[in-house]
Scaffold this motif. Structure first.
Motif, PDB file in Angstrom:
ATOM      1  N   VAL A  28       0.792  12.972   1.564  1.00  0.00           N
ATOM      2  CA  VAL A  28       0.150  13.981   2.397  1.00  0.00           C
ATOM      3  C   VAL A  28      -0.775  13.335   3.431  1.00  0.00           C
ATOM      4  CG1 VAL A  28      -1.799  14.422   0.828  1.00  0.00           C
ATOM      5  CG2 VAL A  28      -0.977  16.238   2.360  1.00  0.00           C
ATOM      6  N   LEU A  29      -1.400  12.221   3.099  1.00  0.00           N
ATOM      7  CA  LEU A  29      -2.260  11.528   4.061  1.00  0.00           C
ATOM      8  C   LEU A  29      -1.440  10.959   5.215  1.00  0.00           C
ATOM      9  CD1 LEU A  29      -4.700   9.580   1.725  1.00  0.00           C
ATOM     10  CD2 LEU A  29      -5.159  11.658   3.018  1.00  0.00           C
ATOM     11  N   VAL A  30      -0.302  10.391   4.881  1.00  0.00           N
ATOM     12  CA  VAL A  30       0.546   9.790   5.901  1.00  0.00           C
ATOM     13  C   VAL A  30       1.185  10.864   6.772  1.00  0.00           C
ATOM     14  CG1 VAL A  30       2.574   8.322   6.283  1.00  0.00           C
ATOM     15  CG2 VAL A  30       0.977   7.782   4.446  1.00  0.00           C
ATOM     16  N   ASP A  31       1.547  11.980   6.158  1.00  0.00           N
ATOM     17  CA  ASP A  31       2.252  13.044   6.880  1.00  0.00           C
ATOM     18  C   ASP A  31       1.346  13.904   7.752  1.00  0.00           C
ATOM     19  OD1 ASP A  31       4.569  12.180   5.664  1.00  0.00           O
ATOM     20  OD2 ASP A  31       4.503  13.685   4.071  1.00  0.00           O
ATOM     21  N   THR A  32       0.091  14.062   7.380  1.00  0.00           N
ATOM     22  CA  THR A  32      -0.777  15.007   8.087  1.00  0.00           C
ATOM     23  C   THR A  32      -1.806  14.359   8.999  1.00  0.00           C
ATOM     24  OG1 THR A  32      -2.323  15.121   6.231  1.00  0.00           O
ATOM     25  CG2 THR A  32      -0.531  16.748   6.278  1.00  0.00           C
ATOM     26  N   GLU A  33      -2.132  13.117   8.771  1.00  0.00           N
ATOM     27  CA  GLU A  33      -3.151  12.439   9.581  1.00  0.00           C
ATOM     28  C   GLU A  33      -2.490  11.832  10.815  1.00  0.00           C
ATOM     29  OE1 GLU A  33      -6.991  11.526  10.405  1.00  0.00           O
ATOM     30  OE2 GLU A  33      -6.353  12.547   8.581  1.00  0.00           O
ATOM     31  N   PRO A  34      -2.886  12.218  12.014  1.00  0.00           N
ATOM     32  CA  PRO A  34      -2.266  11.673  13.226  1.00  0.00           C
ATOM     33  C   PRO A  34      -2.384  10.146  13.282  1.00  0.00           C
ATOM     34  CG  PRO A  34      -3.654  13.549  13.768  1.00  0.00           C
ATOM     35  CD  PRO A  34      -3.915  13.226  12.324  1.00  0.00           C
ATOM     36  N   GLY A  35      -1.263   9.496  13.517  1.00  0.00           N
ATOM     37  CA  GLY A  35      -1.239   8.040  13.634  1.00  0.00           C
ATOM     38  C   GLY A  35      -1.264   7.292  12.318  1.00  0.00           C
ATOM     39  N   ALA A  67       0.955   7.028   9.816  1.00  0.00           N
ATOM     40  CA  ALA A  67       2.184   6.304   9.468  1.00  0.00           C
ATOM     41  C   ALA A  67       2.250   4.969  10.203  1.00  0.00           C
ATOM     42  CB  ALA A  67       3.409   7.159   9.772  1.00  0.00           C
ATOM     43  N   GLU A  68       1.935   4.974  11.469  1.00  0.00           N
ATOM     44  CA  GLU A  68       1.963   3.745  12.258  1.00  0.00           C
ATOM     45  C   GLU A  68       0.880   2.777  11.788  1.00  0.00           C
ATOM     46  OE1 GLU A  68       1.813   6.846  13.552  1.00  0.00           O
ATOM     47  OE2 GLU A  68       3.861   7.039  14.270  1.00  0.00           O
ATOM     48  N   ALA A  69      -0.295   3.307  11.489  1.00  0.00           N
ATOM     49  CA  ALA A  69      -1.384   2.456  11.003  1.00  0.00           C
ATOM     50  C   ALA A  69      -1.033   1.835   9.664  1.00  0.00           C
ATOM     51  CB  ALA A  69      -2.674   3.269  10.899  1.00  0.00           C
ATOM     52  N   LEU A  70      -0.373   2.602   8.794  1.00  0.00           N
ATOM     53  CA  LEU A  70       0.047   2.078   7.495  1.00  0.00           C
ATOM     54  C   LEU A  70       1.076   0.966   7.682  1.00  0.00           C
ATOM     55  CD1 LEU A  70       0.000   2.106   4.417  1.00  0.00           C
ATOM     56  CD2 LEU A  70       1.645   4.007   4.482  1.00  0.00           C
ATOM     57  N   LEU A  71       2.014   1.135   8.580  1.00  0.00           N
ATOM     58  CA  LEU A  71       3.003   0.089   8.856  1.00  0.00           C
ATOM     59  C   LEU A  71       2.335  -1.187   9.350  1.00  0.00           C
ATOM     60  CD1 LEU A  71       5.908   2.082  10.538  1.00  0.00           C
ATOM     61  CD2 LEU A  71       5.933   0.940   8.309  1.00  0.00           C
ATOM     62  N   PHE A 122       0.804  -1.223   0.000  1.00  0.00           N
ATOM     63  CA  PHE A 122       0.000   0.000   0.000  1.00  0.00           C
ATOM     64  C   PHE A 122       0.842   1.281   0.000  1.00  0.00           C
ATOM     65  CE2 PHE A 122      -2.317  -3.279   2.392  1.00  0.00           C
ATOM     66  CZ  PHE A 122      -3.421  -3.422   1.571  1.00  0.00           C
ATOM     67  N   ALA A 123       2.012   1.205   0.590  1.00  0.00           N
ATOM     68  CA  ALA A 123       2.806   2.409   0.864  1.00  0.00           C
ATOM     69  C   ALA A 123       3.091   3.254  -0.373  1.00  0.00           C
ATOM     70  CB  ALA A 123       4.120   2.031   1.546  1.00  0.00           C
ATOM     71  N   ASP A 124       3.325   2.627  -1.511  1.00  0.00           N
ATOM     72  CA  ASP A 124       3.629   3.396  -2.716  1.00  0.00           C
ATOM     73  C   ASP A 124       2.379   3.946  -3.396  1.00  0.00           C
ATOM     74  OD1 ASP A 124       6.311   2.997  -2.344  1.00  0.00           O
ATOM     75  OD2 ASP A 124       6.459   1.328  -3.753  1.00  0.00           O
ATOM     76  N   LEU A 125       1.224   3.540  -2.927  1.00  0.00           N
ATOM     77  CA  LEU A 125      -0.023   3.978  -3.547  1.00  0.00           C
ATOM     78  C   LEU A 125      -0.743   5.057  -2.740  1.00  0.00           C
ATOM     79  CD1 LEU A 125      -1.362   0.449  -4.538  1.00  0.00           C
ATOM     80  CD2 LEU A 125      -0.141   2.083  -6.000  1.00  0.00           C
TER      81      LEU A 125
END
Length: 146
Positions: A106-113, A115-119, A99-102
């Motif tokens: 801006v969603l990962v950088d601005t939405e609290p939590g 980045a961790e949820a994506l991991l 998912f990470a490349d798709l």
């Protein structure tokens, strides 16, 4: 031993894997990481490059066109077959960057939590074969047969 980001560029991937396996002691492990064709197809399609996506889908090397910087991409099955054919007992296959490349940064950088949820999502999807087909990269871990 690690063989990451190599098979896409060597003239003969099967020979490359055989050479890596030959350097292992019996029971030694080899980690293969290579570009996935499905991830490239999906990324090109989502970017609106439908002709390039179709080209990558049908091209034997998984390339989307003359401007593609990656000479070769693989399916999980192709990568596992290379490993098996070189004398490895394939232990695990993972999809990497499913998912990470798709996801827009801006969603990962601005939405609290986010980045961790994506991991956590990436980790959960990595081992599921249904997601291997759309991963940007594929990882195969094998052990040299004794």
């Amino acid at each position: 031993m690690l063989c990451h980001g190599v098979l896409e560029y060597v003239d003969d991937p099967a020979e490359g894997v055989r050479n890596a396996v030959a350097a292992l002691r019996p029971g030694g492990s080899l980690s293969l990481l290579a570009a996935g064709v499905g991830g490239a197809v999906l990324a090109r399609a989502l970017a609106g490059h439908f002709t390039e996506a179709r080209h990558a889908l049908t091209d034997p090397a998984g390339r989307w066109g003359a401007g593609d910087p990656v000479p070769r991409r693989f399916t999980a099955e192709q990568l596992a077959e290379l490993a098996d054919g070189a004398g490895l007992e394939v232990g695990a296959v993972h999809g990497v960057r499913v998912f990470a490349d798709l996801v827009p940064g801006v969603l990962v950088d601005t939405e609290p939590g986010a980045a961790e949820a994506l991991l956590r999502l990436e980790a959960a999807a990595a081992e599921l074969p249904s997601f291997h087909a759309v991963a940007t990269q594929l990882h195969v871990l094998g052990e040299k047969r004794t």
